[in-house]
Each structure stands twice: as C-alpha cells, then as structure tokens.
Design a protein around this motif. Sequence first.
Motif, PDB file in Angstrom:
ATOM      1  N   SER A 167      -4.663  -6.509   0.037  1.00 40.52           N
ATOM      2  CA  SER A 167      -6.012  -5.948  -0.066  1.00 40.52           C
ATOM      3  C   SER A 167      -6.032  -4.561   0.553  1.00 40.52           C
ATOM      4  CB  SER A 167      -7.036  -6.846   0.637  1.00 40.52           C
ATOM      5  OG  SER A 167      -6.816  -6.855   2.031  1.00 40.52           O
ATOM      6  N   HIS A 168      -6.919  -3.732   0.006  1.00 40.86           N
ATOM      7  CA  HIS A 168      -7.148  -2.406   0.587  1.00 40.86           C
ATOM      8  C   HIS A 168      -8.626  -2.108   0.485  1.00 40.86           C
ATOM      9  CE1 HIS A 168      -6.047   1.526   2.043  1.00 40.86           C
ATOM     10  NE2 HIS A 168      -6.940   2.013   1.212  1.00 40.86           N
TER      11      HIS A 168
ATOM     12  N   GLY B 276       0.811  -1.212   0.000  1.00 37.85           N
ATOM     13  CA  GLY B 276       0.000   0.000   0.000  1.00 37.85           C
ATOM     14  C   GLY B 276       0.841   1.256   0.000  1.00 37.85           C
ATOM     15  N   GLU B 277       2.069   1.159   0.519  1.00 42.67           N
ATOM     16  CA  GLU B 277       2.966   2.305   0.536  1.00 42.67           C
ATOM     17  C   GLU B 277       3.521   2.596  -0.858  1.00 42.67           C
ATOM     18  OE1 GLU B 277       5.905   1.744   3.646  1.00 42.67           O
ATOM     19  OE2 GLU B 277       4.391   0.782   4.906  1.00 42.67           O
ATOM     20  N   VAL B 278       3.422   1.609  -1.750  1.00 43.86           N
ATOM     21  CA  VAL B 278       3.943   1.763  -3.101  1.00 43.86           C
ATOM     22  C   VAL B 278       2.813   1.976  -4.109  1.00 43.86           C
ATOM     23  CG1 VAL B 278       5.448   0.724  -4.839  1.00 43.86           C
ATOM     24  CG2 VAL B 278       5.781   0.155  -2.441  1.00 43.86           C
TER      25      VAL B 278
ATOM     26  N   GLY C 244     -13.837  -4.018  -6.229  1.00 40.52           N
ATOM     27  CA  GLY C 244     -15.235  -4.265  -5.916  1.00 40.52           C
ATOM     28  C   GLY C 244     -15.782  -3.298  -4.890  1.00 40.52           C
ATOM     29  N   ARG C 245     -17.106  -3.350  -4.739  1.00 38.77           N
ATOM     30  CA  ARG C 245     -17.821  -2.559  -3.747  1.00 38.77           C
ATOM     31  C   ARG C 245     -18.923  -3.440  -3.183  1.00 38.77           C
ATOM     32  NH1 ARG C 245     -19.663   2.972  -6.410  1.00 38.77           N
ATOM     33  NH2 ARG C 245     -20.173   3.451  -4.262  1.00 38.77           N
ATOM     34  N   PRO C 246     -19.305  -3.200  -1.943  1.00 38.12           N
ATOM     35  CA  PRO C 246     -20.441  -3.952  -1.405  1.00 38.12           C
ATOM     36  C   PRO C 246     -21.651  -3.766  -2.326  1.00 38.12           C
ATOM     37  CG  PRO C 246     -19.343  -2.746   0.344  1.00 38.12           C
ATOM     38  CD  PRO C 246     -18.735  -2.286  -0.953  1.00 38.12           C
ATOM     39  N   GLU C 247     -22.349  -4.837  -2.613  1.00 36.87           N
ATOM     40  CA  GLU C 247     -23.486  -4.777  -3.531  1.00 36.87           C
ATOM     41  C   GLU C 247     -24.534  -3.770  -3.053  1.00 36.87           C
ATOM     42  OE1 GLU C 247     -26.669  -7.734  -5.735  1.00 36.87           O
ATOM     43  OE2 GLU C 247     -25.951  -8.274  -3.726  1.00 36.87           O
TER      44      GLU C 247
ATOM     45  N   ILE D 266      -5.221  -8.172  -4.626  1.00 37.98           N
ATOM     46  CA  ILE D 266      -4.367  -8.876  -5.571  1.00 37.98           C
ATOM     47  C   ILE D 266      -4.305 -10.315  -5.083  1.00 37.98           C
ATOM     48  CG2 ILE D 266      -2.084  -9.043  -6.615  1.00 37.98           C
ATOM     49  CD1 ILE D 266      -1.779  -6.016  -6.072  1.00 37.98           C
ATOM     50  N   ILE D 267      -4.582 -11.246  -5.981  1.00 43.93           N
ATOM     51  CA  ILE D 267      -4.659 -12.666  -5.659  1.00 43.93           C
ATOM     52  C   ILE D 267      -3.589 -13.392  -6.469  1.00 43.93           C
ATOM     53  CG2 ILE D 267      -6.148 -14.708  -5.735  1.00 43.93           C
ATOM     54  CD1 ILE D 267      -8.539 -12.660  -5.668  1.00 43.93           C
ATOM     55  N   ASP D 268      -2.787 -14.227  -5.798  1.00 40.43           N
ATOM     56  CA  ASP D 268      -1.718 -14.923  -6.522  1.00 40.43           C
ATOM     57  C   ASP D 268      -2.252 -16.153  -7.263  1.00 40.43           C
ATOM     58  OD1 ASP D 268      -1.822 -17.124  -4.743  1.00 40.43           O
ATOM     59  OD2 ASP D 268       0.000 -16.558  -3.684  1.00 40.43           O
ATOM     60  N   GLY D 269      -1.382 -16.813  -7.995  1.00 41.27           N
ATOM     61  CA  GLY D 269      -1.762 -17.964  -8.805  1.00 41.27           C
ATOM     62  C   GLY D 269      -2.269 -19.143  -8.013  1.00 41.27           C
ATOM     63  N   ASP D 270      -1.963 -19.193  -6.718  1.00 44.81           N
ATOM     64  CA  ASP D 270      -2.476 -20.248  -5.836  1.00 44.81           C
ATOM     65  C   ASP D 270      -3.840 -19.885  -5.270  1.00 44.81           C
ATOM     66  OD1 ASP D 270      -0.316 -21.968  -6.091  1.00 44.81           O
ATOM     67  OD2 ASP D 270       0.707 -21.226  -4.301  1.00 44.81           O
ATOM     68  N   GLY D 271      -4.353 -18.681  -5.601  1.00 43.52           N
ATOM     69  CA  GLY D 271      -5.643 -18.252  -5.088  1.00 43.52           C
ATOM     70  C   GLY D 271      -5.574 -17.604  -3.722  1.00 43.52           C
TER      71      GLY D 271
END
Length: 190
Positions: free
Chosen positions: A120-121, A95-97, A179-182, A110-115
């Motif tokens: 998150s922010h 988040g600092e970058v 995303g946003r809460p529905e 951001i989700i890696d290839g392993d899921g």
Amino acid sequence: LVLSSAAEYPSLHYYAWVDARGHVVASSNPATIGLDFGERPYFRQIVAGREWVVSDSFLEPLAGKPAFAIASGVRDAAGTLRGVLIAAIDPQRLGEVLTIERSDQGAIAIIDGDGKVVYSHPEVTLTPEQGNQALTVPITTRALGGDEVAGITASLAGGQALMAALVPIHAVGWVALAGRPEAEAMAPVR
C-alpha cells in the motif's frame, strides 16, 4: 550472475534454482540451499503444468518478513520439468520499483488472492487481523471474483470512508485498488 542480478533489485529477498523434486540447489541466499520447496503451493502449480505463477503473500521463514514468490518452470523440449526458478520478493520494498503518481490523499494498494494487503502507498502498518480483513470487504470479494468494482468502503487502517475502485489483475489473481478519502473526493462537489 545470480548474485549480481539479485543485488540490482531492492525488492528481492533472493533468487533460487529449485530442482524438479523441490530442493533448492542454488541461490543468491546460501541459507536457502538444501531447503525443500516441494510442498509450497506455487511450486506444486508449476509441477502440475503452469508455466509461471505468482504466489499469494506469506511469511518468508528465513527473513522473517512478508514475501511473495514469482516462479517459472524450466522444461526440456519434451516438456519434462527440469527445475523452477523462484524469485522471493519483499512487498514492503515495491514502492522503490513502482512509480505511481497519487493525488493529495490518494492511496493505492495491491491485494493478493487470499485477500491480504501485499502493498500500500502511503504505507500503512496493519495488524495481521487488519491485513487479512480485505477479503471480508464485499467490494474486494467481488474484485477477486473478477469484477471491476467502485464504491465506498471503510479503509482498513482507521476505518474512514474511502471512495475506491478495484480492478482484478487476472494474470495473477490479485486486485489493484486506488482510492481517496470520501470527504476529500466529495469536497469540491459540496
């Protein structure tokens, strides 16, 4: 030079120069010198011919914290691997970058290839089980398979309905989510 460069990046655990056999010969963290990285999957991919690799997340043994590695092979003019430069990154400090604007209750991940959720922010503390659940969410699986996906899914923390879009990051095999809460997204329509 390595120490001063490492100090410039708050998300960096350390830089390491690894010889072609996988042994750390120089590092911004002296505790890593002499360690054997030869069996780490990202190192094996460089040995197999990849120019550079971004690993999936893992628990960094020395720091005892999550990390992922960016590895780049160094080859001579004949193509012989001479070594690998590795940057071990602390995803909790990304988040600092990353300077990404969000609206209201909007979230990014951001989700890696392993899921696994790498970043998150707003920051959400997930149990190891929750962090590994992203792979079981159908829209995440589709995005990791290469599709751009949008839909309603349950957030990993709290389970509320989340209107989300997921986009593959093809170069590294990861996925970006926004995303946003529905309930918030649909309030103006209702």
